[in-house]
Write a protein that holds these residues in place. Structure first.
Motif, PDB file in Angstrom:
ATOM      1  N   ILE A  57       0.841  -1.205   0.000  1.00 58.68           N
ATOM      2  CA  ILE A  57       0.000   0.000   0.000  1.00 58.68           C
ATOM      3  C   ILE A  57       0.873   1.250   0.000  1.00 58.68           C
ATOM      4  CG2 ILE A  57      -1.638   1.358   1.360  1.00 58.68           C
ATOM      5  CD1 ILE A  57      -2.901  -1.280   2.240  1.00 58.68           C
ATOM      6  N   VAL A  58       1.903   1.244   0.831  1.00 56.13           N
ATOM      7  CA  VAL A  58       2.807   2.397   0.912  1.00 56.13           C
ATOM      8  C   VAL A  58       3.578   2.561  -0.398  1.00 56.13           C
ATOM      9  CG1 VAL A  58       4.809   3.373   2.104  1.00 56.13           C
ATOM     10  CG2 VAL A  58       3.024   2.198   3.419  1.00 56.13           C
ATOM     11  N   MET A  59       4.094   1.454  -0.930  1.00 56.08           N
ATOM     12  CA  MET A  59       4.927   1.517  -2.137  1.00 56.08           C
ATOM     13  C   MET A  59       4.139   1.906  -3.382  1.00 56.08           C
ATOM     14  SD  MET A  59       7.669  -1.638  -1.761  1.00 56.08           S
ATOM     15  CE  MET A  59       6.421  -2.897  -1.916  1.00 56.08           C
ATOM     16  N   SER A  60       2.830   1.616  -3.393  1.00 58.60           N
ATOM     17  CA  SER A  60       2.029   1.872  -4.592  1.00 58.60           C
ATOM     18  C   SER A  60       1.981   3.349  -4.964  1.00 58.60           C
ATOM     19  CB  SER A  60       0.605   1.340  -4.389  1.00 58.60           C
ATOM     20  OG  SER A  60      -0.047   2.005  -3.335  1.00 58.60           O
ATOM     21  N   CYS A 250     -11.269   8.866  -7.001  1.00 54.17           N
ATOM     22  CA  CYS A 250     -12.391   8.601  -6.086  1.00 54.17           C
ATOM     23  C   CYS A 250     -13.435   7.693  -6.740  1.00 54.17           C
ATOM     24  CB  CYS A 250     -13.042   9.913  -5.658  1.00 54.17           C
ATOM     25  SG  CYS A 250     -11.971  10.976  -4.663  1.00 54.17           S
ATOM     26  N   ALA A 251     -13.729   7.948  -8.023  1.00 59.01           N
ATOM     27  CA  ALA A 251     -14.717   7.127  -8.732  1.00 59.01           C
ATOM     28  C   ALA A 251     -14.217   5.686  -8.856  1.00 59.01           C
ATOM     29  CB  ALA A 251     -14.999   7.713 -10.109  1.00 59.01           C
ATOM     30  N   GLN A 252     -12.930   5.512  -9.147  1.00 55.34           N
ATOM     31  CA  GLN A 252     -12.403   4.155  -9.295  1.00 55.34           C
ATOM     32  C   GLN A 252     -12.363   3.416  -7.959  1.00 55.34           C
ATOM     33  OE1 GLN A 252      -8.405   3.688 -10.823  1.00 55.34           O
ATOM     34  NE2 GLN A 252      -8.618   1.471 -10.897  1.00 55.34           N
ATOM     35  N   CYS A 253     -12.150   4.135  -6.863  1.00 54.56           N
ATOM     36  CA  CYS A 253     -12.229   3.502  -5.541  1.00 54.56           C
ATOM     37  C   CYS A 253     -13.611   2.890  -5.338  1.00 54.56           C
ATOM     38  CB  CYS A 253     -11.934   4.523  -4.438  1.00 54.56           C
ATOM     39  SG  CYS A 253     -10.186   4.950  -4.256  1.00 54.56           S
ATOM     40  N   THR A 257     -14.145  -1.249  -5.442  1.00 58.03           N
ATOM     41  CA  THR A 257     -14.730  -1.850  -4.235  1.00 58.03           C
ATOM     42  C   THR A 257     -15.870  -2.784  -4.616  1.00 58.03           C
ATOM     43  OG1 THR A 257     -14.120   0.058  -2.859  1.00 58.03           O
ATOM     44  CG2 THR A 257     -15.881  -1.363  -2.039  1.00 58.03           C
ATOM     45  N   VAL A 258     -16.676  -2.382  -5.601  1.00 57.85           N
ATOM     46  CA  VAL A 258     -17.763  -3.248  -6.092  1.00 57.85           C
ATOM     47  C   VAL A 258     -17.197  -4.571  -6.608  1.00 57.85           C
ATOM     48  CG1 VAL A 258     -19.546  -3.526  -7.849  1.00 57.85           C
ATOM     49  CG2 VAL A 258     -19.301  -1.345  -6.662  1.00 57.85           C
ATOM     50  N   SER A 259     -16.152  -4.500  -7.407  1.00 60.11           N
ATOM     51  CA  SER A 259     -15.576  -5.714  -7.988  1.00 60.11           C
ATOM     52  C   SER A 259     -15.112  -6.688  -6.908  1.00 60.11           C
ATOM     53  CB  SER A 259     -14.405  -5.358  -8.909  1.00 60.11           C
ATOM     54  OG  SER A 259     -14.853  -4.606 -10.022  1.00 60.11           O
ATOM     55  N   PHE A 260     -14.483  -6.164  -5.869  1.00 64.05           N
ATOM     56  CA  PHE A 260     -14.015  -7.027  -4.783  1.00 64.05           C
ATOM     57  C   PHE A 260     -15.179  -7.591  -3.974  1.00 64.05           C
ATOM     58  CE2 PHE A 260      -9.874  -5.054  -5.546  1.00 64.05           C
ATOM     59  CZ  PHE A 260      -9.044  -6.143  -5.394  1.00 64.05           C
ATOM     60  N   ASN A 381      -3.563   1.860 -10.057  1.00 62.02           N
ATOM     61  CA  ASN A 381      -3.322   0.697  -9.200  1.00 62.02           C
ATOM     62  C   ASN A 381      -3.615   0.988  -7.730  1.00 62.02           C
ATOM     63  OD1 ASN A 381      -2.546  -2.032  -9.044  1.00 62.02           O
ATOM     64  ND2 ASN A 381      -0.498  -1.477  -8.357  1.00 62.02           N
ATOM     65  N   ILE A 382      -3.616   2.266  -7.332  1.00 68.04           N
ATOM     66  CA  ILE A 382      -3.818   2.603  -5.921  1.00 68.04           C
ATOM     67  C   ILE A 382      -5.245   2.309  -5.457  1.00 68.04           C
ATOM     68  CG2 ILE A 382      -3.700   4.452  -4.200  1.00 68.04           C
ATOM     69  CD1 ILE A 382      -1.477   5.731  -5.837  1.00 68.04           C
ATOM     70  N   PRO A 383      -6.298   2.628  -6.231  1.00 64.17           N
ATOM     71  CA  PRO A 383      -7.648   2.266  -5.785  1.00 64.17           C
ATOM     72  C   PRO A 383      -7.832   0.775  -5.527  1.00 64.17           C
ATOM     73  CG  PRO A 383      -7.780   3.866  -7.560  1.00 64.17           C
ATOM     74  CD  PRO A 383      -6.344   3.458  -7.457  1.00 64.17           C
ATOM     75  N   VAL A 384      -7.046  -0.065  -6.202  1.00 62.50           N
ATOM     76  CA  VAL A 384      -7.112  -1.504  -5.932  1.00 62.50           C
ATOM     77  C   VAL A 384      -6.705  -1.781  -4.488  1.00 62.50           C
ATOM     78  CG1 VAL A 384      -6.195  -3.770  -6.570  1.00 62.50           C
ATOM     79  CG2 VAL A 384      -6.659  -2.064  -8.346  1.00 62.50           C
ATOM     80  N   LYS A 385      -5.610  -1.143  -4.047  1.00 59.72           N
ATOM     81  CA  LYS A 385      -5.146  -1.331  -2.672  1.00 59.72           C
ATOM     82  C   LYS A 385      -6.161  -0.763  -1.682  1.00 59.72           C
ATOM     83  CE  LYS A 385      -1.301  -2.520  -4.744  1.00 59.72           C
ATOM     84  NZ  LYS A 385      -0.997  -3.945  -4.999  1.00 59.72           N
ATOM     85  N   VAL A 386      -6.745   0.381  -2.038  1.00 58.59           N
ATOM     86  CA  VAL A 386      -7.765   0.989  -1.174  1.00 58.59           C
ATOM     87  C   VAL A 386      -8.984   0.080  -1.071  1.00 58.59           C
ATOM     88  CG1 VAL A 386      -9.331   2.949  -0.899  1.00 58.59           C
ATOM     89  CG2 VAL A 386      -6.987   3.333  -1.698  1.00 58.59           C
TER      90      VAL A 386
END
Length: 462
Positions: A57-60, A250-253, A257-260, A381-386
């Protein structure tokens, strides 16, 4: 930028297809390999996952900074990363599977896997970001970027359709070779997919030849490039003073989240709410196929509609299909059909999102006078970690509120209703948030992007 050539139009996405075999195999089989095949202590696996996930998360946040902070190398900035890091990533991946399966001491294997996993994360994510950036590097117009994004995402989704069958087949074949050893078949499959990763990256490298600035190009225009140096201030301005990019993040977050949620709640829905576990495999195959169709549709529709307008069509449809899935949740077939339609629209939207991110990169270059495509595209790639963090907290909380208990032999209706709401209503709310953000906060039109690109080209030729 030169127009898309025949190689790009035909083969773009094939390299990502081979590349994603490797990452998907690790996503689906790594945990089961560590706990059941290599038989590592659960406490060791939990500690390993916690350390690696936290560091990732930090490295992303730094992958894009690293890429755009580099000078273009012999084959360009991004194509060099694609070519040079692929063999290193493959070797580190193989060593990780080998270490997990052969080192007997839990403390030693923990230290070794933490080091290898973090090295792998850096090399893999730099390549993933570089691969994504190729959409922006090769696409001269929004229509080109929509086409490339849709083709790339369609191939990645196609990988998920066939991965399980291929991995299962290979594991069975290698089991016949290695006999009593349960560890080496999984390791050998990792070797096969690591080789495919290298081949895939080489395909990306070859078909994108001539689309990116190389070190020779920089030397030929050194005076101009001194004015376009990518400094930390420029990178900071690219992120902070880029309202469309912040809106996209923000939209991709919301959508990720829906996909997960859909992926992680599927087993609960079919095993407990619908009590039809035998249908789960067919549901997953159908919805993954819908994802491929949605990705391909984005390429066709992207030629006729602006990316923002297409996204504003897809997101409400996702909401409607989720409501349909909720209303007809008692019917396994109808539920599957509604989620299949949602996955189709969702992946059409995701391909559109990649195009919109590339538009944000053009906006940043127009404002700052410096190309920071790598930084902008790596943010995808960051919204994936979020989303991983959000769902990691949300799903256990939802299961607790529904009264779910794995030991239940008879599933109360209240639990079934709660599980169904979790896989339909919560994602619909997330899509509502994404739709509002795209509609009211993303104010970058296709015409504006085209005007900005023309001015950027004029600056470079002046």
């Amino acid at each position: 930028k030169k127009p898309l050539n025949k190689k790009i139009k035909t083969l773009f996405g094939v390299g990502d297809f081979l590349f994603d075999f490797h990452s998907s195999y690790k996503t689906y089989y790594w945990s089961i390999f560590l706990t059941s095949i290599a038989a590592l202590p659960l406490a060791t696996v939990a500690l390993l996952n916690t350390i690696v996930s936290t560091c990732e998360i930090v490295m992303s946040f730094f992958y894009g900074v690293i890429m755009d902070g580099m000078k273009p190398m012999k084959w360009g900035r991004y194509r060099s990363i694609v070519l040079v890091l692929a063999p290193a990533t493959a070797i580190i991946s193989i060593l990780s599977w080998l270490a997990a399966g052969t080192i007997g001491n839990a403390n030693v294997v923990l230290v070794v896997l933490v080091v290898l996993s973090l090295l792998y994360a850096v090399f893999f994510n730099l390549q993933y970001a570089a691969n994504t950036t190729m959409v922006s590097v090769c696409g001269a117009t929004e229509a080109d970027r929509s086409f490339l994004s849709s083709r790339r995402w369609a191939w990645i989704n196609a990988d998920k359709v066939v991965l399980s069958a291929i991995a299962t087949f290979l594991i069975a074949r290698f089991t016949g070779v290695f006999g009593d050893s349960a560890v080496y078949p999984y390791i050998m499959v990792a070797v096969v997919f690591a080789v495919l990763l290298v081949i895939g990256q080489y395909i990306i490298f070859k078909i994108t030849d001539g689309y990116e600035e190389t070190s020779e190009d920089v030397s030929a225009s050194s005076t101009a490039k001194k004015k376009e140096r990518v400094t930390f201030k420029v990178m900071l301005d690219t992120v902070i003073h880029n309202p469309p990019l912040l809106a996209m993040f923000c939209a991709q977050c919301c959508t990720t989240t829906v996909s997960f949620i859909l992926a992680q709640m599927a087993a609960y829905q079919f095993n407990y709410a619908l009590e039809a576990p035998q249908i789960l495999a067919y549901y997953l195959a159908a919805t993954n196929f819908g994802a491929v169709l949605g990705s391909l549709a984005a390429g066709v529709l992207g030629k006729k509609m602006e990316a923002k307008k297409l996204s504003m069509c897809c997101l409400p449809l996702c909401i409607i299909f989720l409501i349909g899935a909720r209303l007809f949740a008692g019917n396994v077939l109808l539920f599957t059909i509604f989620i299949l339609c949602e996955r189709t629209c969702s992946n059409c939207n995701y391909s559109t999102f990649v195009t919109m991110y590339s538009n944000c990169a053009i906006y940043a270059e127009y404002k700052n006078g410096v190309n920071t495509s790598g930084l902008v595209m790596s943010i995808t790639n960051i919204p994936v970690k979020v989303a991983v963090l959000i769902t990691g907290i949300l799903i256990p909380a939802v299961l607790s509120m529904t009264g779910y208990d794995a030991a239940m032999t008879v599933i109360p209706e209240a639990v079934k209703t709660g599980l169904t709401n979790a896989i339909t209503i919560i994602p619909a709310i997330c899509y509502c948030g994404a739709f509002l953000i795209i509609t009211f906060c993303f104010k970058l039109s296709g015409k504006e992007v085209a005007r900005m690109q023309d001015e950027i080209n004029a600056r470079k030729t002046a």
